[in-house]
Design a protein around this motif. Structure first.
Motif, PDB file in Angstrom:
ATOM      1  N   PRO A 176       0.810  -1.224   0.000  1.00 49.29           N
ATOM      2  CA  PRO A 176       0.000   0.000   0.000  1.00 49.29           C
ATOM      3  C   PRO A 176       0.841   1.270   0.000  1.00 49.29           C
ATOM      4  O   PRO A 176       0.475   2.265  -0.629  1.00 49.29           O
ATOM      5  CB  PRO A 176      -0.834  -0.126   1.282  1.00 49.29           C
ATOM      6  CG  PRO A 176      -0.086  -1.097   2.145  1.00 49.29           C
ATOM      7  CD  PRO A 176       0.582  -2.046   1.198  1.00 49.29           C
TER       8      PRO A 176
ATOM      9  N   ILE B  10       1.824   2.112  -3.601  1.00 54.14           N
ATOM     10  CA  ILE B  10       0.724   2.643  -4.420  1.00 54.14           C
ATOM     11  C   ILE B  10       0.442   4.094  -4.052  1.00 54.14           C
ATOM     12  O   ILE B  10       0.311   4.962  -4.927  1.00 54.14           O
ATOM     13  CB  ILE B  10      -0.548   1.782  -4.237  1.00 54.14           C
ATOM     14  CG1 ILE B  10      -0.310   0.362  -4.759  1.00 54.14           C
ATOM     15  CG2 ILE B  10      -1.733   2.425  -4.964  1.00 54.14           C
ATOM     16  CD1 ILE B  10      -1.471  -0.590  -4.498  1.00 54.14           C
TER      17      ILE B  10
ATOM     18  N   ALA C 163      -4.990   2.791  -1.987  1.00 56.58           N
ATOM     19  CA  ALA C 163      -3.866   1.874  -1.803  1.00 56.58           C
ATOM     20  C   ALA C 163      -4.278   0.669  -0.972  1.00 56.58           C
ATOM     21  O   ALA C 163      -3.921  -0.473  -1.283  1.00 56.58           O
ATOM     22  CB  ALA C 163      -2.711   2.619  -1.137  1.00 56.58           C
TER      23      ALA C 163
END
Length: 255
Positions: A94, A97, A132
């Motif tokens: 995450p 992203i 994310a």
């Protein structure tokens, strides 16, 4: 004195005195009908366009769409994009992203057609972490193609053993670090280094070449630029081929 009247002239299929008889001066000629046929539809189209200008100017944004659905237009809602133009986001870190979204918005990163720089403006920065988390929480993509094997890909001879060594050990003699030092799934110390396994091989090739040639420079440490510069085209293709065929989530010693 009687007034002389103009004779009633009819079409060839009508007789004088017929209820359908039309005087010559009242019957449209071919040019008049042509004008009617052209001008009336044009007027109707113009009226429609004028009446709908405001409707077309509004309502084309993504105001009511969940942010992950905007990303899903290219990356797919399951995070497994069908084309190598767009990376697979399912099961990705995450932190990585969210950082890429912020970098595209701040123009620290750009892609060829500018799609990401444009579409990221449709997502609020406060939504980046939610986007994310959504993709990171999806089931990871399966590895690409069949098992890793020696072979020929687009004219490049693939040496899987050499690619594995590059990923796991690097090349100490010229200072190139092992890719696994940052990109393995079991390394919590590198939250911004993406998982490379089960990714489109063509996407991996392009990113490594972009780092090498300076088209991508959003790695603030400069590590990826140095790694890219140390790799030949054949090594880049071999690494991408090898990594695309590894399951995402596999530990380094299992590769």
């Amino acid at each position: 004195m009687p007034v002389a009247m103009a004779p009633c002239t009819t079409g060839t299929d009508m007789k004088v005195g017929s209820p359908r008889a039309v005087p010559a001066w009242g019957r449209p000629g071919r040019s008049q009908w042509l004008a009617v046929c052209v001008l009336v539809p044009a007027f109707l189209v113009s009226a429609c366009l004028v009446g709908h200008i405001e409707a077309y100017a509004d309502g084309l944004g993504y105001e009511d769409a969940p942010p992950q659905e905007i990303c899903g237009l290219c990356h797919s809602l399951d995070g497994i994009s069908r084309t190598s133009r767009f990376p697979k986001l399912a099961g990705q870190k995450p932190g990585y992203i969210a950082k890429q979204l912020a970098d595209f918005l701040a123009e620290r990163r750009a892609n060829d057609g500018g799609q990401m720089s444009a579409i990221v403006t449709e997502i609020k920065p406060r939504q980046f972490d939610a986007v994310a988390a959504y993709f990171a929480g999806l089931a990871p993509p399966p590895p690409v193609g069949g098992p890793s094997a020696e072979g020929n890909v687009a004219g490049t001879v693939i040496d899987i053993a050499a690619a594995r060594r590059l990923f796991l050990e690097g090349r100490p003699e010229d200072g190139m670090p092992a890719c696994a030092s940052c990109h393995v799934e079991t390394n919590p110390a590198a939250p911004l280094a993406p998982y490379l396994t089960a990714q489109h091989s063509d996407y991996l090739v392009k990113q490594l070449r972009d780092f090498r040639e300076g088209r991508r420079a959003n790695d603030v440490s400069g590590t990826m630029q140095r790694v890219g510069a140390a790799l030949s085209d054949g090594e880049i293709v071999a690494l991408a081929h090898f990594l695309s065929r590894q399951p995402r989530g596999r530990a380094a010693h299992e590769m």
